[in-house]
Motif scaffolding. Structure first.
Motif, PDB file in Angstrom:
ATOM      1  N   THR A   1      -2.737   7.864 134.470  1.00 49.21           N
ATOM      2  CA  THR A   1      -2.175   7.098 133.337  1.00 49.21           C
ATOM      3  C   THR A   1      -0.955   7.831 132.774  1.00 49.21           C
ATOM      4  N   PRO A   2       0.040   7.062 132.318  1.00 45.73           N
ATOM      5  CA  PRO A   2       1.238   7.693 131.761  1.00 45.73           C
ATOM      6  C   PRO A   2       0.916   8.407 130.439  1.00 45.73           C
ATOM      7  N   THR A   3       1.664   9.468 130.176  1.00 44.43           N
ATOM      8  CA  THR A   3       1.520  10.169 128.900  1.00 44.43           C
ATOM      9  C   THR A   3       2.347   9.440 127.845  1.00 44.43           C
ATOM     10  N   VAL A   4       1.725   9.224 126.689  1.00 46.58           N
ATOM     11  CA  VAL A   4       2.460   8.627 125.570  1.00 46.58           C
ATOM     12  C   VAL A   4       2.528   9.636 124.433  1.00 46.58           C
ATOM     13  N   GLY A   5       3.553   9.508 123.601  1.00 49.23           N
ATOM     14  CA  GLY A   5       3.749  10.450 122.511  1.00 49.23           C
ATOM     15  C   GLY A   5       3.634   9.778 121.163  1.00 49.23           C
ATOM     16  N   VAL A   6       3.382  10.586 120.160  1.00 50.52           N
ATOM     17  CA  VAL A   6       3.466  10.136 118.764  1.00 50.52           C
ATOM     18  C   VAL A   6       4.397  11.112 118.053  1.00 50.52           C
ATOM     19  N   LEU A   7       5.452  10.592 117.457  1.00 55.82           N
ATOM     20  CA  LEU A   7       6.393  11.455 116.744  1.00 55.82           C
ATOM     21  C   LEU A   7       5.645  12.183 115.626  1.00 55.82           C
ATOM     22  N   ALA A   8       5.672  13.501 115.671  1.00 56.70           N
ATOM     23  CA  ALA A   8       4.770  14.308 114.824  1.00 56.70           C
ATOM     24  C   ALA A   8       5.557  15.205 113.868  1.00 56.70           C
ATOM     25  N   LEU A   9       6.646  14.679 113.328  1.00 50.72           N
ATOM     26  CA  LEU A   9       7.446  15.450 112.376  1.00 50.72           C
ATOM     27  C   LEU A   9       6.830  15.391 110.990  1.00 50.72           C
ATOM     28  N   GLN A  10       6.147  14.285 110.699  1.00 48.99           N
ATOM     29  CA  GLN A  10       5.708  13.995 109.338  1.00 48.99           C
ATOM     30  C   GLN A  10       4.900  12.711 109.408  1.00 48.99           C
ATOM     31  N   GLY A  11       3.993  12.519 108.432  1.00 50.42           N
ATOM     32  CA  GLY A  11       3.293  11.241 108.358  1.00 50.42           C
ATOM     33  C   GLY A  11       1.955  11.261 109.082  1.00 50.42           C
ATOM     34  N   ASP A  12       1.424  10.049 109.321  1.00 50.10           N
ATOM     35  CA  ASP A  12       0.034   9.968 109.804  1.00 50.10           C
ATOM     36  C   ASP A  12      -0.050   9.908 111.335  1.00 50.10           C
ATOM     37  N   PHE A  13       0.610  10.888 111.968  1.00 49.10           N
ATOM     38  CA  PHE A  13       0.620  10.920 113.441  1.00 49.10           C
ATOM     39  C   PHE A  13      -0.759  11.217 114.022  1.00 49.10           C
ATOM     40  N   ARG A  14      -1.591  11.984 113.308  1.00 54.77           N
ATOM     41  CA  ARG A  14      -2.921  12.313 113.856  1.00 54.77           C
ATOM     42  C   ARG A  14      -3.764  11.059 114.048  1.00 54.77           C
ATOM     43  N   GLU A  15      -3.675  10.127 113.104  1.00 58.77           N
ATOM     44  CA  GLU A  15      -4.441   8.883 113.203  1.00 58.77           C
ATOM     45  C   GLU A  15      -4.005   8.088 114.445  1.00 58.77           C
ATOM     46  N   HIS A  16      -2.703   8.024 114.677  1.00 60.06           N
ATOM     47  CA  HIS A  16      -2.225   7.305 115.868  1.00 60.06           C
ATOM     48  C   HIS A  16      -2.703   7.972 117.159  1.00 60.06           C
ATOM     49  N   ILE A  17      -2.643   9.297 117.188  1.00 66.33           N
ATOM     50  CA  ILE A  17      -3.099  10.003 118.391  1.00 66.33           C
ATOM     51  C   ILE A  17      -4.575   9.699 118.626  1.00 66.33           C
ATOM     52  N   GLY A  18      -5.361   9.681 117.553  1.00 64.35           N
ATOM     53  CA  GLY A  18      -6.791   9.380 117.668  1.00 64.35           C
ATOM     54  C   GLY A  18      -7.026   7.989 118.244  1.00 64.35           C
ATOM     55  N   VAL A  19      -6.292   6.992 117.748  1.00 61.76           N
ATOM     56  CA  VAL A  19      -6.484   5.622 118.248  1.00 61.76           C
ATOM     57  C   VAL A  19      -6.082   5.534 119.719  1.00 61.76           C
ATOM     58  N   LEU A  20      -4.937   6.123 120.058  1.00 59.75           N
ATOM     59  CA  LEU A  20      -4.458   6.031 121.451  1.00 59.75           C
ATOM     60  C   LEU A  20      -5.444   6.708 122.400  1.00 59.75           C
ATOM     61  N   ARG A  21      -5.969   7.855 121.985  1.00 54.73           N
ATOM     62  CA  ARG A  21      -6.953   8.552 122.843  1.00 54.73           C
ATOM     63  C   ARG A  21      -8.233   7.748 122.958  1.00 54.73           C
ATOM     64  N   SER A  22      -8.623   7.074 121.874  1.00 54.08           N
ATOM     65  CA  SER A  22      -9.850   6.262 121.926  1.00 54.08           C
ATOM     66  C   SER A  22      -9.697   5.114 122.918  1.00 54.08           C
ATOM     67  N   LEU A  23      -8.437   4.732 123.192  1.00 51.12           N
ATOM     68  CA  LEU A  23      -8.173   3.666 124.172  1.00 51.12           C
ATOM     69  C   LEU A  23      -7.972   4.232 125.570  1.00 51.12           C
ATOM     70  N   GLY A  24      -8.191   5.534 125.718  1.00 48.43           N
ATOM     71  CA  GLY A  24      -8.108   6.141 127.041  1.00 48.43           C
ATOM     72  C   GLY A  24      -6.737   6.675 127.397  1.00 48.43           C
ATOM     73  N   ALA A  25      -5.808   6.652 126.444  1.00 47.97           N
ATOM     74  CA  ALA A  25      -4.451   7.115 126.752  1.00 47.97           C
ATOM     75  C   ALA A  25      -4.386   8.637 126.667  1.00 47.97           C
ATOM     76  N   ASP A  26      -3.467   9.195 127.460  1.00 44.16           N
ATOM     77  CA  ASP A  26      -3.129  10.606 127.361  1.00 44.16           C
ATOM     78  C   ASP A  26      -2.026  10.687 126.297  1.00 44.16           C
ATOM     79  N   ALA A  27      -2.407  11.028 125.053  1.00 46.74           N
ATOM     80  CA  ALA A  27      -1.462  10.981 123.927  1.00 46.74           C
ATOM     81  C   ALA A  27      -1.187  12.382 123.402  1.00 46.74           C
ATOM     82  N   ILE A  28       0.101  12.689 123.219  1.00 46.42           N
ATOM     83  CA  ILE A  28       0.479  14.017 122.730  1.00 46.42           C
ATOM     84  C   ILE A  28       1.401  13.896 121.508  1.00 46.42           C
TER      85      ILE A  28
END
Ligand code: GLN
Length: 194
Positions: A1-28
Motif C-alpha cells: 500500500t502507498p504511504t500517505v502523510g499528514v502535515l504535522a506542523l501544527q493542529g490535529d494531525f494525530r487524529e488524522h494519522i489514527g483514522v488513516l491507520r485504522s483504515l489500514g493505511a501506512d500513514a506518517i
C-alpha cells in the motif's frame, strides 16, 4: 500500500494519522521535505492556518508543498487545511498566504463568534447514506467555487462546506474527530487510483 502523510506542523494531525491507520493505511507525519517526498498523498489537518502557513515557510515546506499540489498529489484539507489549499483567502491575518491550487474563495472563521462551533447532519451525496455528522470548529466557509472545483456538500442555508477538484478534497468540518471515516476512505481511494 502507498504511504500517505499528514502535515504535522501544527493542529490535529494525530487524529488524522489514527483514522488513516485504522483504515489500514501506512500513514506518517510530515514535517520536513524529505518526508513529503516519501508520500503519495497528504492530509492537511485542522488547526490554525496562519500558524501552519508561517511554520510551513520556516520549515522549508511551502515550496515543496506547492510543487506537490501542482504535480497532482492527492490532498485532503480539513478546516485550516482547506484554507491552506484555497487559491483565495478572505479575512487573512498577519500577511497569511495559502498554498493554493484549489479553485475556491474561502473565508476564515466565517461563522462568527456567535457560532464558533456547532454540529449538524450533512447530506453528502458522493458518500451516500447516512448523512455525515459534521463538527464545525471556528470553521471557514467556501464563499465561491471556481469552474474547476465541485461542491460535495452544503448547509441548509446553501453555504458550501465540502468540495473537490481533481485529486483535491476539502471539508470545512472535522471528520477526523467524529468517527465517520468515509471522507478518509474517499481520499485513500483517490491515492490508490492516482
Ligand atoms: N479558524 C482556523 C483557521 O482559520 C481553523 C479552525 C480549525 O481548523 N478548526 O485556521
Amino acid at each position: 500500500t502507498p504511504t500517505v502523510g499528514v502535515l504535522a506542523l501544527q493542529g490535529d494531525f494525530r487524529e488524522h494519522i489514527g483514522v488513516l491507520r485504522s483504515l489500514g493505511a501506512d500513514a506518517i507525519p510530515v514535517k520536513r521535505p524529505e518526508e513529503l517526498a516519501r508520500v503519495s498523498g497528504l492530509v492537511i489537518p485542522g488547526g490554525e492556518s496562519s500558524v501552519m502557513d508561517k511554520l510551513s515557510r520556516l520549515f522549508g515546506l511551502a515550496e515543496p508543498l506547492k510543487a506537490a499540489v501542482a504535480s497532482g498529489m492527492p490532498m485532503y484539507g480539513t478546516c485550516a487545511g482547506l484554507i491552506m489549499l484555497a487559491d483565495t483567502l478572505l479575512d487573512a491575518i498577519n500577511g497569511q498566504q495559502t498554498l493554493g491550487g484549489f479553485d475556491l474563495v474561502v473565508r476564515r472563521n466565517a461563522f462568527g463568534s456567535q457560532l464558533d462551533s456547532f454540529e449538524t447532519d450533512l447530506d453528502v451525496p458522493v458518500l451516500g447514506e447516512p448523512p455525515m455528522h459534521a463538527m464545525f470548529i471556528r470553521a471557514p466557509v467556501v464563499e465561491s467555487v471556481g469552474p474547476r472545483a465541485t461542491v460535495l456538500a452544503s448547509l441548509d442555508d446553501g453555504r458550501v462546506v465540502a468540495v473537490k477538484q481533481d485529486n483535491l478534497l476539502g471539508t470545512s468540518f472535522h471528520p477526523e474527530i467524529t468517527g465517520d471515516t468515509r471522507f478518509h476512505q474517499y481520499f485513500l481511494d483517490r491515492v490508490a487510483a492516482a
